[in-house]
Design a protein around this motif. Structure first.
Motif, PDB file in Angstrom:
ATOM      1  N   GLY A 303      29.221 -73.703  44.622  1.00 31.68           N
ATOM      2  CA  GLY A 303      28.792 -72.462  45.240  1.00 31.68           C
ATOM      3  C   GLY A 303      28.171 -72.597  46.607  1.00 31.68           C
ATOM      4  N   LYS A 304      27.832 -73.815  47.019  1.00 33.10           N
ATOM      5  CA  LYS A 304      27.224 -74.001  48.341  1.00 33.10           C
ATOM      6  C   LYS A 304      28.187 -74.588  49.365  1.00 33.10           C
ATOM      7  N   THR A 305      29.464 -74.764  48.972  1.00 31.39           N
ATOM      8  CA  THR A 305      30.473 -75.256  49.930  1.00 31.39           C
ATOM      9  C   THR A 305      31.818 -74.554  49.777  1.00 31.39           C
ATOM     10  N   GLY A 306      32.124 -74.079  48.574  1.00 31.15           N
ATOM     11  CA  GLY A 306      33.458 -73.536  48.317  1.00 31.15           C
ATOM     12  C   GLY A 306      34.495 -74.613  48.069  1.00 31.15           C
ATOM     13  N   LEU A 307      34.067 -75.877  47.959  1.00 29.84           N
ATOM     14  CA  LEU A 307      34.991 -76.978  47.692  1.00 29.84           C
ATOM     15  C   LEU A 307      35.085 -77.219  46.184  1.00 29.84           C
ATOM     16  N   MET A 308      36.186 -77.855  45.773  1.00 28.52           N
ATOM     17  CA  MET A 308      36.416 -78.124  44.356  1.00 28.52           C
ATOM     18  C   MET A 308      35.633 -79.343  43.872  1.00 28.52           C
ATOM     19  N   VAL A 309      35.242 -79.291  42.616  1.00 26.28           N
ATOM     20  CA  VAL A 309      34.775 -80.482  41.900  1.00 26.28           C
ATOM     21  C   VAL A 309      36.051 -81.197  41.459  1.00 26.28           C
ATOM     22  N   LYS A 310      36.424 -82.220  42.206  1.00 25.10           N
ATOM     23  CA  LYS A 310      37.771 -82.773  42.056  1.00 25.10           C
ATOM     24  C   LYS A 310      37.775 -84.163  41.445  1.00 25.10           C
ATOM     25  N   PRO A 311      38.601 -84.390  40.394  1.00 22.47           N
ATOM     26  CA  PRO A 311      38.760 -85.745  39.847  1.00 22.47           C
ATOM     27  C   PRO A 311      39.447 -86.661  40.866  1.00 22.47           C
ATOM     28  N   ILE A 312      39.052 -87.933  40.853  1.00 22.29           N
ATOM     29  CA  ILE A 312      39.620 -88.922  41.769  1.00 22.29           C
ATOM     30  C   ILE A 312      39.935 -90.181  40.983  1.00 22.29           C
ATOM     31  N   ALA A 313      41.100 -90.747  41.199  1.00 19.63           N
ATOM     32  CA  ALA A 313      41.395 -92.061  40.630  1.00 19.63           C
ATOM     33  C   ALA A 313      40.513 -93.095  41.330  1.00 19.63           C
ATOM     34  N   ILE A 314      39.974 -94.033  40.574  1.00 19.06           N
ATOM     35  CA  ILE A 314      39.057 -95.022  41.142  1.00 19.06           C
ATOM     36  C   ILE A 314      39.690 -95.750  42.321  1.00 19.06           C
ATOM     37  N   ASP A 315      40.940 -96.117  42.195  1.00 18.93           N
ATOM     38  CA  ASP A 315      41.610 -96.851  43.265  1.00 18.93           C
ATOM     39  C   ASP A 315      41.835 -96.002  44.511  1.00 18.93           C
ATOM     40  N   ASP A 316      41.696 -94.682  44.385  1.00 18.66           N
ATOM     41  CA  ASP A 316      41.926 -93.784  45.521  1.00 18.66           C
ATOM     42  C   ASP A 316      40.647 -93.445  46.276  1.00 18.66           C
ATOM     43  N   LEU A 317      39.496 -93.880  45.774  1.00 19.77           N
ATOM     44  CA  LEU A 317      38.238 -93.435  46.360  1.00 19.77           C
ATOM     45  C   LEU A 317      38.082 -93.854  47.819  1.00 19.77           C
ATOM     46  N   LYS A 318      38.438 -95.087  48.151  1.00 15.98           N
ATOM     47  CA  LYS A 318      38.241 -95.555  49.524  1.00 15.98           C
ATOM     48  C   LYS A 318      38.922 -94.654  50.538  1.00 15.98           C
ATOM     49  N   PHE A 320      39.825 -91.481  49.969  1.00 17.47           N
ATOM     50  CA  PHE A 320      39.613 -90.064  49.663  1.00 17.47           C
ATOM     51  C   PHE A 320      38.725 -89.397  50.708  1.00 17.47           C
ATOM     52  N   ASN A 321      39.166 -88.240  51.204  1.00 17.48           N
ATOM     53  CA  ASN A 321      38.368 -87.448  52.133  1.00 17.48           C
ATOM     54  C   ASN A 321      38.190 -86.054  51.552  1.00 17.48           C
ATOM     55  N   PRO A 322      36.988 -85.723  51.071  1.00 15.89           N
ATOM     56  CA  PRO A 322      36.775 -84.428  50.428  1.00 15.89           C
ATOM     57  C   PRO A 322      37.123 -83.244  51.315  1.00 15.89           C
ATOM     58  N   LEU A 323      36.890 -83.380  52.620  1.00 12.84           N
ATOM     59  CA  LEU A 323      37.126 -82.260  53.517  1.00 12.84           C
ATOM     60  C   LEU A 323      38.602 -82.033  53.807  1.00 12.84           C
ATOM     61  N   ASP A 324      39.443 -82.918  53.308  1.00 12.75           N
ATOM     62  CA  ASP A 324      40.893 -82.704  53.323  1.00 12.75           C
ATOM     63  C   ASP A 324      41.411 -82.367  51.931  1.00 12.75           C
ATOM     64  N   GLU A 325      40.903 -83.069  50.927  1.00  7.50           N
ATOM     65  CA  GLU A 325      41.531 -83.057  49.604  1.00  7.50           C
ATOM     66  C   GLU A 325      40.832 -82.194  48.564  1.00  7.50           C
ATOM     67  N   ALA A 326      39.648 -81.676  48.867  1.00 11.33           N
ATOM     68  CA  ALA A 326      38.943 -80.829  47.901  1.00 11.33           C
ATOM     69  C   ALA A 326      38.984 -79.352  48.297  1.00 11.33           C
ATOM     70  N   ILE A 327      39.838 -79.015  49.257  1.00 10.40           N
ATOM     71  CA  ILE A 327      40.027 -77.618  49.650  1.00 10.40           C
ATOM     72  C   ILE A 327      41.060 -76.994  48.712  1.00 10.40           C
ATOM     73  N   PRO A 328      40.751 -75.886  48.056  1.00  6.45           N
ATOM     74  CA  PRO A 328      41.750 -75.233  47.196  1.00  6.45           C
ATOM     75  C   PRO A 328      42.984 -74.804  47.999  1.00  6.45           C
ATOM     76  N   ASP A 329      44.139 -75.038  47.437  1.00 10.21           N
ATOM     77  CA  ASP A 329      45.392 -74.704  48.128  1.00 10.21           C
ATOM     78  C   ASP A 329      45.463 -73.244  48.522  1.00 10.21           C
ATOM     79  N   ILE A 330      44.903 -72.353  47.697  1.00  8.17           N
ATOM     80  CA  ILE A 330      45.042 -70.921  47.989  1.00  8.17           C
ATOM     81  C   ILE A 330      44.226 -70.492  49.208  1.00  8.17           C
ATOM     82  N   PHE A 331      43.363 -71.367  49.718  1.00  8.28           N
ATOM     83  CA  PHE A 331      42.583 -71.034  50.913  1.00  8.28           C
ATOM     84  C   PHE A 331      43.194 -71.617  52.188  1.00  8.28           C
ATOM     85  N   LEU A 332      44.340 -72.252  52.089  1.00 10.02           N
ATOM     86  CA  LEU A 332      44.874 -73.006  53.221  1.00 10.02           C
ATOM     87  C   LEU A 332      45.641 -72.179  54.242  1.00 10.02           C
TER      88      LEU A 332
END
Length: 380
Positions: A303-318, A320-332
């Motif tokens: 509620g304080k960002t509008g970003l998703m609480v998004k699951p991440i594969a451990i190997d993908d964390l390095k 991972f960029n939340p400001l690219d990948e946690a934006i809901p598709d319907i807002f794009l």
């Protein structure tokens, strides 16, 4: 107006996007914070359809579920819920990062990621948990949540979980206790890492570092070391040494003739301080110790960002960029007009940089939602 527009977009998201349902949902306590009101908890839902119907009708600003399993999760008194066990939860956020108050949001995300990677390394290398035991989520806000699911931890009490938290934060590691340990203690876990760290440090010791630690006394330390090591040039000696410098120096500190200035001890304490800063993971320890904790629901919106609480594969964390990948598709694919309430705001989202100035601006919808959620702008 701000709340109404944000709530409208949240409702649209929940109608078009499924939640990530945790296992044994019917044994979890559900809590939420509405757009206008305070926390409501002690709710129970039996399945995905039921909770998604509720979320679409009520549109919470924040949605949570318990890390615990209960026989009766909707009872209001904890004893009456009949606790059955709990996941082990780690919350990594900017609140505990030194200097975070001077960082930008993007810098905070990068710094918290470093601590999350250290935590995952410790959980896997030191505690023996595998990928199948660990669930990793971007929190939707300023950090990450790590859930450990294993029969080894479900029934642990708060004290046991606190010990794990102390290990992760490298609490209680000091030179006095280390001097009492024999070599076998340094063959695994955090002490093995310290052993490697200190060995590498002495192999690469340089005068600039010594000057920073000892100030005007730095040359005395060089003289002391050269005398202590039979007159050899200390830099050459250390770089050629194939032994374990940490164990060697610890033993010397146990039995040497208490040099007029215990230079090795001073240096070791400085190295220990640096090691902790480079190796510990700053976690919110009360979250880890609380066996009744509520944690954010997967794929809910923060509620304080509008970003998703998004699951991440451990190997993908390095990567991972939340400001690219946690934006809901319907807002794009849409734009919205906002009134920026501050002089300037800069952010890089969806791989684009935005510099927004006070007053009216037309921006992508995800930027509009983000700036409204963090309260630096209003919808027009």
């Amino acid at each position: 107006m701000v709340t109404t527009r944000l709530m409208k977009y949240f409702r649209e998201y929940y109608y078009k996007s499924p939640l990530g349902i945790p296992d044994m949902l019917f044994q979890r306590e559900i809590g939420f914070i509405p757009f206008n009101g305070t926390m409501t908890r002690h709710r129970k839902f039996n399945g995905q359809a039921e909770i998604e119907d509720f979320v679409r009708r009520s549109v919470p600003r924040h949605l949570y579920y318990s890390s615990s399993y209960y026989r009766f999760p909707d009872q209001h008194k904890m004893l009456e819920k009949e606790w059955l066990g709990a996941e082990l939860i780690f919350d990594l956020d900017a609140d505990h990062i030194e200097g975070a108050d001077k960082m930008t949001y993007m810098e905070i995300l990068a710094e918290v990621k470093k601590h999350t990677l250290r935590l995952l390394e410790m959980l896997m290398d030191d505690f023996g948990f595998g990928n199948k035991n660990i669930r990793l989520y971007f929190s939707g806000g300023r950090g990450y949540h790590v859930h450990v699911e294993s029969d080894r931890i479900y029934t642990m009490d708060s004290d046991s979980r606190r010990e794990i938290g102390d290990y992760i934060r490298i609490e209680g590691l000091n030179m006095e206790d280390l001097k009492m340990l024999d070599d076998s203690y340094f063959e695994f876990g955090i002490l093995k890492k310290f052993n490697i760290y200190i060995s590498n440090f002495y192999k690469n010791l340089d005068e600039n570092y010594i000057k920073n630690v000892f100030g005007k006394a730095w040359w005395n330390y060089i003289n002391y070391l050269e005398k202590f090591y039979n007159g050899e040039k200390i830099i050459d000696f250390l770089r050629n040494d194939k032994g374990n410098k940490f164990k060697l120096l610890i033993k010397q500190n146990k039995s040497n003739e208490k040099a007029s200035i215990d230079y090795d001890r001073i240096m070791l304490e400085k190295i220990l301080e640096d090691f902790k800063k480079s190796a510990l993971a700053e976690i919110d320890e009360p979250v880890t110790t609380d066996i009744h904790r509520l944690i954010r629901f997967p794929y809910s919106l923060h509620g304080k960002t509008g970003l998703m609480v998004k699951p991440i594969a451990i190997d993908d964390l390095k990567a991972f960029n939340p400001l690219d990948e946690a934006i809901p598709d319907i807002f794009l694919e849409r734009e919205a007009k906002i009134n920026l309430k501050i002089d300037k705001f800069s952010i890089k989202m969806n791989k684009e940089s935005y510099n927004i100035f006070r007053g009216e601006n037309s921006v992508p919808l995800y930027v509009a939602i983000f700036t409204n959620a963090i309260n630096v702008a209003e919808f027009i």
